[in-house]
Design an enzyme around this catalytic site. Structure first.
Site, mmCIF file in Angstrom:
data_model
loop_
_atom_site.group_PDB
_atom_site.id
_atom_site.type_symbol
_atom_site.label_atom_id
_atom_site.label_comp_id
_atom_site.label_asym_id
_atom_site.label_seq_id
_atom_site.Cartn_x
_atom_site.Cartn_y
_atom_site.Cartn_z
ATOM 1 N N GLN A 1 -4.204 -5.182 7.134
ATOM 2 C CA GLN A 1 -5.183 -6.154 6.638
ATOM 3 C C GLN A 1 -5.142 -7.474 7.406
ATOM 4 O O GLN A 1 -6.071 -8.271 7.294
ATOM 5 C CB GLN A 1 -4.960 -6.438 5.143
ATOM 6 N N HIS B 1 0.873 -1.177 0.000
ATOM 7 C CA HIS B 1 0.000 0.000 0.000
ATOM 8 C C HIS B 1 0.917 1.236 0.000
ATOM 9 O O HIS B 1 2.021 1.191 0.556
ATOM 10 C CB HIS B 1 -0.829 -0.051 1.285
ATOM 11 N N CYS C 1 -4.756 2.368 -3.603
ATOM 12 C CA CYS C 1 -3.513 2.929 -3.043
ATOM 13 C C CYS C 1 -2.333 1.995 -3.271
ATOM 14 O O CYS C 1 -1.476 1.814 -2.382
ATOM 15 C CB CYS C 1 -3.650 3.247 -1.560
ATOM 16 N N LYS D 1 -10.390 -0.943 10.671
ATOM 17 C CA LYS D 1 -10.568 -2.136 9.824
ATOM 18 C C LYS D 1 -10.888 -3.359 10.678
ATOM 19 O O LYS D 1 -11.046 -4.463 10.155
ATOM 20 C CB LYS D 1 -9.304 -2.397 9.002
ATOM 21 N N ASP E 1 3.375 -4.399 8.183
ATOM 22 C CA ASP E 1 2.145 -3.640 8.009
ATOM 23 C C ASP E 1 0.994 -4.628 8.203
ATOM 24 O O ASP E 1 0.714 -5.447 7.335
ATOM 25 C CB ASP E 1 2.141 -3.022 6.602
HETATM 26 N N1 7TS Z 1 -1.549 -0.771 4.684
HETATM 27 C C1 7TS Z 1 -2.445 -1.598 4.120
HETATM 28 C C2 7TS Z 1 -2.024 -2.986 3.715
HETATM 29 C C3 7TS Z 1 -3.744 -1.142 3.896
HETATM 30 O O1 7TS Z 1 -4.633 -1.966 3.338
HETATM 31 C C4 7TS Z 1 -4.107 0.166 4.289
HETATM 32 C C5 7TS Z 1 -5.465 0.730 4.014
HETATM 33 C C6 7TS Z 1 -3.142 0.964 4.907
HETATM 34 C C7 7TS Z 1 -1.872 0.471 5.072
HETATM 35 C C8 7TS Z 1 -3.457 2.325 5.393
HETATM 36 O O2 7TS Z 1 -4.368 2.257 6.450
HETATM 37 P P1 7TS Z 1 -4.933 3.603 7.081
HETATM 38 O O3 7TS Z 1 -5.891 3.146 8.122
HETATM 39 O O4 7TS Z 1 -3.761 4.331 7.639
HETATM 40 O O5 7TS Z 1 -5.583 4.352 5.967
HETATM 41 N N2 7TS Z 1 -6.131 0.137 2.923
HETATM 42 C C9 7TS Z 1 -7.251 0.611 2.332
HETATM 43 C C10 7TS Z 1 -7.833 -0.058 1.252
HETATM 44 O O6 7TS Z 1 -7.419 -1.095 0.784
HETATM 45 N N3 7TS Z 1 -8.914 0.644 0.852
HETATM 46 O O7 7TS Z 1 -9.036 1.730 1.627
HETATM 47 C C11 7TS Z 1 -7.998 1.710 2.556
#
Ligand code: 7TS
Length: 416
Positions: A202, A122, A368, A225, A199
């Site tokens: 997910q 991401h 992303c 999430k 990370d």
């Molecule tokens: N890393 C991974 C693997 C992710 O899927 C996401 C968010 C992030 C980092 C960032 O997370 P945040 O909470 O800091 O935004 N992924 C997604 C997605 O797949 N669709 O919307 C957000």
């Protein structure tokens, strides 16, 4: 086994309709829905004991402080951390990774050093490292992908060198659903003398995670999430590493003593939490962790393996007729409940719009992960992502609507 019918009753939003159709929510990788228990925790906080924490001598402040710190202990236990010392509360995964980049990496990376990552990250686990690498004269290297979009580890030995200072990768890809062998990679990286950041955005919501067993140096994840509110996330840092890290934001809460010209830092992990923290959402994320624990993470995983297998089978006919390409490993034990797909006949955005009219919420776009889209040679994908409340009936509705959209757009194209 999960009682999915009973679980669904805990999520008020799942009883709403969209365009007169029951909501089919398949965008859990973007953010999950919240059970009533989490929503109630927010209401309870604001109705009964809203106040600032850590400094107050009055009852409300002490109650809020206790609940806030109780949540931190829940997060530590949930990820198998040996103590709360390394459990830093941040806004989200993105902030957690940036914290490591701004503090640990700026201090520990120099010219010629390397950061090893993968071709399925991401942007949140790529752009911060591009920035640090530029600033410190370091460079980025990448573990490539196999034809099934898993990590190709054939040349790992030449990628992990004495110059590698950090291996940073996701445990589960937000586009492909691929589960990466983070424990084995952590071992290999440590042998090469590198630190490891996982990370877990997910993976932590879906897979039982134990940082002590994984032995990673950093783990980042987001509350939203995993049934918690937005605006609260966690950075776990191994004790020996956090003890050697400098604070990133300076101000109240993170200091012990302040003079006109200098200050000393508060205990760990508070020295990384400047200013009034996100009290309500931390407490509500504690309620989300309780909820997940009550379901049992093994049951969560079992349900997702079953529904993912069902979805991959349901797409098979469209795959065989070459109307749809589905990405990621075929073996459901090697992937999570994320299914990305692409059809030449209909642009993912049009597909998403068609599905929306049926009350089906999926995500379309680059997720992303622009460099990954380039490698898949598509402008975007459509992505369905599952959680504990999703059913096989919902998968059937998804696949039927995809089939219908392809027919519709193929027909339109034939007519023009
Ligand atoms: N890393 C991974 C693997 C992710 O899927 C996401 C968010 C992030 C980092 C960032 O997370 P945040 O909470 O800091 O935004 N992924 C997604 C997605 O797949 N669709 O919307 C957000």
């Amino acid at each position: 086994m999960l009682d999915v019918k009973a679980v669904r009753k805990d999520f008020p939003i799942l009883s709403r309709e969209v365009y007169g159709k029951p909501l089919v929510y398949l965008d859990n990788a973007a953010t999950s829905q919240k059970p009533a228990q989490v929503i109630q925790a927010l209401v309870d906080y604001y109705e009964s004991y809203n106040s600032n924490i850590h400094r107050g001598v009055h009852a409300l402040s002490m109650e809020a402080t206790d609940r806030y710190e109780e949540s931190r202990r829940k997060f530590a236990a949930f990820i198998g951390a040996p103590s709360t010392t390394g459990v830093v509360l941040v806004r989200n995964t993105t902030e957690a990774i940036n914290l490591v980049a701004q503090t640990w990496a700026r201090r520990n990376l120099g010219p010629g050093d390397e950061i090893l990552t993968t071709h399925m990250e991401h942007h949140s686990n790529l752009v911060p490292w591009q920035q640090v690498a530029q600033e410190r004269g370091a460079s980025l290297r990448f573990i490539p992908l196999t034809h099934e979009q898993a990590l190709d580890l054939t040349n790992l030995d030449s990628l992990l060198t004495p110059r590698t200072k950090l291996l940073t990768l996701n445990h589960m890809s937000n586009v492909l659903g691929t589960i990466n062998p983070v424990k084995e990679l952590t071992e290999a990286a440590h042998r090469a003398g590198a630190r490891v950041l996982i990370d877990g955005a997910q993976s932590v919501p879906h897979l039982k995670t134990d940082v002590t067993d994984l032995d990673c140096d950093f783990l980042a994840f987001s509350g939203h999430k995993m049934m918690g509110p937005t605006g609260i996330g966690v950075l776990y840092v191994k004790q020996e590493v956090i003890e050697d890290m400098d604070p990133f934001l300076h101000g109240g809460e993170m200091v012990l003593q302040v003079w006109d010209d200098r200050a000393t830092w508060n205990d760990l992990p508070m020295r990384f939490e400047a200013g009034t923290p996100n009290i309500a959402d931390t407490i509500a994320l504690g309620a989300a962790v309780d909820y997940l624990e009550s379901l049992g993470m093994d049951n969560v995983r079992e349900h997702e393996v079953a529904i993912t297998e069902y979805a991959l089978n349901a797409f098979r006919e469209l795959e065989e007729s070459e109307e749809v390409r589905v990405y990621g490993p075929r073996d459901v034990t090697q992937r999570g409940g994320i299914v990305s797909f692409y059809s030449e006949a209909v642009h993912p955005h049009d597909l998403g719009t068609m599905l929306d009219r049926e009350g089906i919420a999926i995500r379309t776009g680059h997720h992303c992960a622009m460099p990954l889209m380039g490698r898949l040679a598509v402008p975007a994908t459509a992505r369905a992502s599952f959680y504990v409340y999703n059913t096989e009936e919902e998968v059937d509705l998804l696949v039927a609507a995809v089939r219908e959209s392809i027919r519709y757009f193929s027909g339109t194209r034939a007519r023009t």
